[in-house]
Motif scaffolding. Sequence first.
Motif, PDB file in Angstrom:
ATOM      1  N   SER A  71       0.761  -1.159  -0.082  1.00 17.78           N
ATOM      2  CA  SER A  71       0.041   0.087   0.140  1.00 17.78           C
ATOM      3  C   SER A  71       0.742   1.436   0.000  1.00 17.78           C
ATOM      4  N   GLN A  72       1.949   1.151   0.718  1.00 19.54           N
ATOM      5  CA  GLN A  72       2.944   2.431   0.506  1.00 19.54           C
ATOM      6  C   GLN A  72       3.522   2.708  -0.596  1.00 19.54           C
ATOM      7  N   LYS A  73       4.006   1.389  -1.229  1.00 18.58           N
ATOM      8  CA  LYS A  73       4.425   1.561  -2.728  1.00 18.58           C
ATOM      9  C   LYS A  73       3.341   2.199  -3.636  1.00 18.58           C
ATOM     10  N   ARG A  74       2.189   1.800  -3.642  1.00 22.56           N
ATOM     11  CA  ARG A  74       1.380   2.477  -4.526  1.00 22.56           C
ATOM     12  C   ARG A  74       1.229   3.855  -4.250  1.00 22.56           C
ATOM     13  N   TYR A  75       1.043   4.257  -3.010  1.00 25.46           N
ATOM     14  CA  TYR A  75       0.978   5.482  -2.731  1.00 25.46           C
ATOM     15  C   TYR A  75       2.226   6.276  -3.273  1.00 25.46           C
ATOM     16  N   ALA A  76       3.325   5.839  -3.181  1.00 27.17           N
ATOM     17  CA  ALA A  76       4.635   6.440  -3.589  1.00 27.17           C
ATOM     18  C   ALA A  76       4.539   6.415  -5.177  1.00 27.17           C
ATOM     19  N   GLU A  77       4.005   5.532  -5.846  1.00 28.42           N
ATOM     20  CA  GLU A  77       3.950   5.403  -7.193  1.00 28.42           C
ATOM     21  C   GLU A  77       2.793   6.687  -7.676  1.00 28.42           C
ATOM     22  N   ARG A  78       1.639   6.795  -6.817  1.00 27.82           N
ATOM     23  CA  ARG A  78       0.789   7.553  -7.316  1.00 27.82           C
ATOM     24  C   ARG A  78       1.250   8.989  -7.156  1.00 27.82           C
ATOM     25  N   ILE A  79       2.189   9.516  -6.275  1.00 28.42           N
ATOM     26  CA  ILE A  79       3.056  10.776  -6.125  1.00 28.42           C
ATOM     27  C   ILE A  79       3.761  10.948  -7.295  1.00 28.42           C
ATOM     28  N   LEU A  80       4.479   9.925  -7.473  1.00 27.54           N
ATOM     29  CA  LEU A  80       5.738  10.183  -8.819  1.00 27.54           C
ATOM     30  C   LEU A  80       4.940  10.341  -9.980  1.00 27.54           C
ATOM     31  N   ASN A  81       3.664   9.560 -10.412  1.00 30.47           N
ATOM     32  CA  ASN A  81       2.717   9.829 -11.532  1.00 30.47           C
ATOM     33  C   ASN A  81       3.706   9.792 -12.856  1.00 30.47           C
ATOM     34  N   PHE A  82       4.252   8.701 -13.082  1.00 30.07           N
ATOM     35  CA  PHE A  82       5.369   8.689 -14.092  1.00 30.07           C
ATOM     36  C   PHE A  82       4.463   8.212 -15.520  1.00 30.07           C
ATOM     37  N   ALA A  83       3.620   9.157 -15.764  1.00 24.12           N
ATOM     38  CA  ALA A  83       2.801   8.896 -16.901  1.00 24.12           C
ATOM     39  C   ALA A  83       3.246   9.388 -18.320  1.00 24.12           C
ATOM     40  N   GLU A  84       2.698   9.042 -19.383  1.00 27.37           N
ATOM     41  CA  GLU A  84       3.098   9.458 -20.644  1.00 27.37           C
ATOM     42  C   GLU A  84       3.571  10.971 -20.811  1.00 27.37           C
ATOM     43  N   LYS A  85       2.787  11.650 -20.198  1.00 23.48           N
ATOM     44  CA  LYS A  85       3.001  13.067 -20.305  1.00 23.48           C
ATOM     45  C   LYS A  85       4.037  13.809 -19.517  1.00 23.48           C
ATOM     46  N   ASN A  86       4.583  13.154 -18.428  1.00 21.31           N
ATOM     47  CA  ASN A  86       5.750  13.514 -17.986  1.00 21.31           C
ATOM     48  C   ASN A  86       6.919  12.616 -17.810  1.00 21.31           C
ATOM     49  N   ARG A  87       6.983  11.713 -18.720  1.00 20.15           N
ATOM     50  CA  ARG A  87       7.833  10.654 -19.126  1.00 20.15           C
ATOM     51  C   ARG A  87       9.052  11.155 -19.294  1.00 20.15           C
ATOM     52  N   ASN A  88       9.868  12.039 -18.605  1.00 18.74           N
ATOM     53  CA  ASN A  88      11.349  12.505 -18.646  1.00 18.74           C
ATOM     54  C   ASN A  88      11.792  12.767 -17.513  1.00 18.74           C
ATOM     55  N   ALA A  89      13.228  12.903 -17.708  1.00 14.90           N
ATOM     56  CA  ALA A  89      14.057  13.031 -16.425  1.00 14.90           C
ATOM     57  C   ALA A  89      13.951  14.383 -15.683  1.00 14.90           C
ATOM     58  N   GLU A  90      13.560  15.440 -15.931  1.00 11.73           N
ATOM     59  CA  GLU A  90      13.276  16.597 -15.430  1.00 11.73           C
ATOM     60  C   GLU A  90      11.837  16.340 -14.627  1.00 11.73           C
ATOM     61  N   ALA A  91      10.876  15.853 -15.206  1.00 12.27           N
ATOM     62  CA  ALA A  91       9.616  15.693 -14.530  1.00 12.27           C
ATOM     63  C   ALA A  91       9.676  14.518 -13.506  1.00 12.27           C
ATOM     64  N   LEU A  92      10.530  13.511 -13.533  1.00 10.46           N
ATOM     65  CA  LEU A  92      10.786  12.682 -12.578  1.00 10.46           C
ATOM     66  C   LEU A  92      11.630  13.330 -11.514  1.00 10.46           C
ATOM     67  N   LYS A  93      12.608  14.160 -11.716  1.00  5.56           N
ATOM     68  CA  LYS A  93      13.343  14.682 -10.669  1.00  5.56           C
ATOM     69  C   LYS A  93      12.600  15.488  -9.798  1.00  5.56           C
ATOM     70  N   ARG A  94      11.720  16.479 -10.452  1.00  3.75           N
ATOM     71  CA  ARG A  94      10.721  17.237  -9.671  1.00  3.75           C
ATOM     72  C   ARG A  94       9.772  16.285  -8.776  1.00  3.75           C
TER      73      ARG A  94
END
Length: 729
Positions: free
Chosen positions: A313-336
């Motif tokens: 459940s904690q992992k899913r929460y972290a993944e939702r915050i990171l939101n590594f979707a198609e629209k922000n699938r780049n290094a700068e977006a992940l860094k933020r």
Amino acid sequence: MVLTGGGARGAAHVGVISALEDSGIPIDYVVGTSVGALVGGYYAAGWSPEMMWSMLSTDEFQARVKGQPQDEFAFRSDYESPGVLSVRLGTDRGDVKGHLISSLTLDWALMEELSPACAAAKSNFDSLMVPFRCVASNVLAKKDTVFAEGNLSQSIRASMSFPFYMPPVWMDGSPFYDGGLYNNRPVDVMIESFNPDIILVSGTESAISDFNSDDLISQIEALVVQYADPIESGTDGVFEISTDLDIETLDFGASSRACEQGYSRGLEFVDSHRGAIPVLSDLDHASRTRGQFVSKLEAFKVNGISVEGMEVSQKRYAERILNFAEKNRNAEALKRRLFFLEANSHIGRVFPTAEQIDDGFEVHLDVTAERDLQLEVGGSVSSQPLSMGHGALGLNHFSRVPMTARLTGTIGSLYSDLGFGVALHLGANTRVVLEPVVNLRRWNYTRDLVGFLQEIRPTFFTSSEREWGGKVRIASGLRSDFCLSLLEMQTEDNTYSDWLFSSEEAVNQDRFSGLVLGGMWSYKSLNKKQFATRGSRLELGGHFFTGTYSSDYTPRDEPGTRDSLERERSFFRGFAKVESYLPVTNKLTIGLNTEARFSNEKLQTTYRGSLAQATSYAPMLGASAMFLENFRGYSYGAVGAIVDLEMHYGVHLRSEVHVFKARKGIVDGDKGPRLVPDSPSFWMAGVRAWKELPIGPLSIGMEYYKSERSPIFFEVLIGCRLFQPSSRR
């Protein structure tokens, strides 16, 4: 080249390498420990000495070594707290968080900047531009470990993990710490790995026993770092290039000076050893070799992420915050998003590593939950009778709906508060937070502020607030959100009719009891709670008050009598605030502070009761501590300019000027308070010298407030003077 450890002194390695390259001395192999591994790793990965030298003088590098995210990537989730020391405890194990800084800024930079070279070398350090080894300490095995292959950035980071300062790197079930613990001068590693004809040692260690230093980290270094026995330069082909720098272990602000001294010592070494050290006639050999290697490197492109280290459940929460979707699938977006994730009160450590997958990289994130108990202390100590002590206790519960409960308290002669709140994080992607709150506050303003060993004048105005209800916060960006609030509020103001009064006189009491409905949008990227020099704060919103107003007072035109009043009252308050800082140079910053307020509320029964209800414009430290009559109003506009100049040793000189004008001024008439349309403008100005300390900022300042009864304010202050947010204030 063998590059030793030495903390901030290790920047001299860059200068030494630059001097060798400029002199045509080829570097065929590099071995490094700690900061020597950092410099050597970047050199082996194709970075020129000029590039490294330039990086050392940037704010970004300072943020890396201090464990601070740069403002543009920071989500500042801390509330307006005067706390200066925070300790995290694990209630299930009783353990204490064992490092001073977050390493995420450094970890990301190492991964982003070194992964392409590691991929080009296929994780074999012999295939880098220059064959490379770095040394870390396996504290379980009680010996040093030499990395010759694997993840380059992770290996260098392990070699730099100075105890108590930053967390260790875990590999194969073992924690790895700073290589200097067991081998700070790895000449033996150079001989065993490469056996070159000539070994140049760039030594930046401090004195073997630096216990005389007042710097804690320097004392820890003297306790734990294992120094090699000195050797005579030239013995068995080993030559010493000693920089002998008077720089503390963590004084990274002196990195440029260390580079310059390293370059100078490097040139001196070359001059004194001509004939003993081979020199190439082709001075462009190093740059040409570097260009050939760098031309093969691919850009750092993120194709995917994986999260490990927490419950499902904690992992899913972290993944939702990171939101590594198609629209922000780049290094700068992940860094933020990574900095956004780490700023979450339920997240402890985030450690990224990268692995090449096809035409890009997959970032693996080792994420741990934060310890669930937080203790915080702080406050401020003032030369005026304005000191405050602060404490807070927080408890996290990290499940499908993460929750944080927090109890805070502040006590002082001017201001005291007690607050309790619970934050329920209902969404990770949208970041919706529900906050039930209960807050109690009290202000005590004395007639005059005085310095040490002087009589303190009597209190002429006390104000108390009690509020309870709920707030909903909805994120609108990484550093901004909307806040909707519904609170039950009770206030009571006790004032005297005249400035010169007897404590036996009856006080005028003004009370309000009712509901407050509020809405506010805010954006914050300031780099400091107090004395900000970078970033901005924007606030826009309003509050609607409805309830019962009552008053027991002495009429102005009938001083010997008492009267009372009770009526229903509703009014609205709106506001807009902008605070922004623009760096002109690395040392000089200019700032702008503007504020506008508008309201349809009516006067109270007495002059000072009306002033007590009005909002004050208090941009300077003294203004927040004094009851200023001319800088209060129901509707007003104000603007101010700030100039902050950093001088020597981190001391800043800060000056500011502010102008205030109420749309209708509050004046004291023969029959009571009146609103006067043609209110004059008033100004305030101040100058302060300040320096950031581990216990908060230390400042000394003088301020002037035009037309006030006590226009001059002088103070020496240690710590932050901050108050709980108040919908009324």
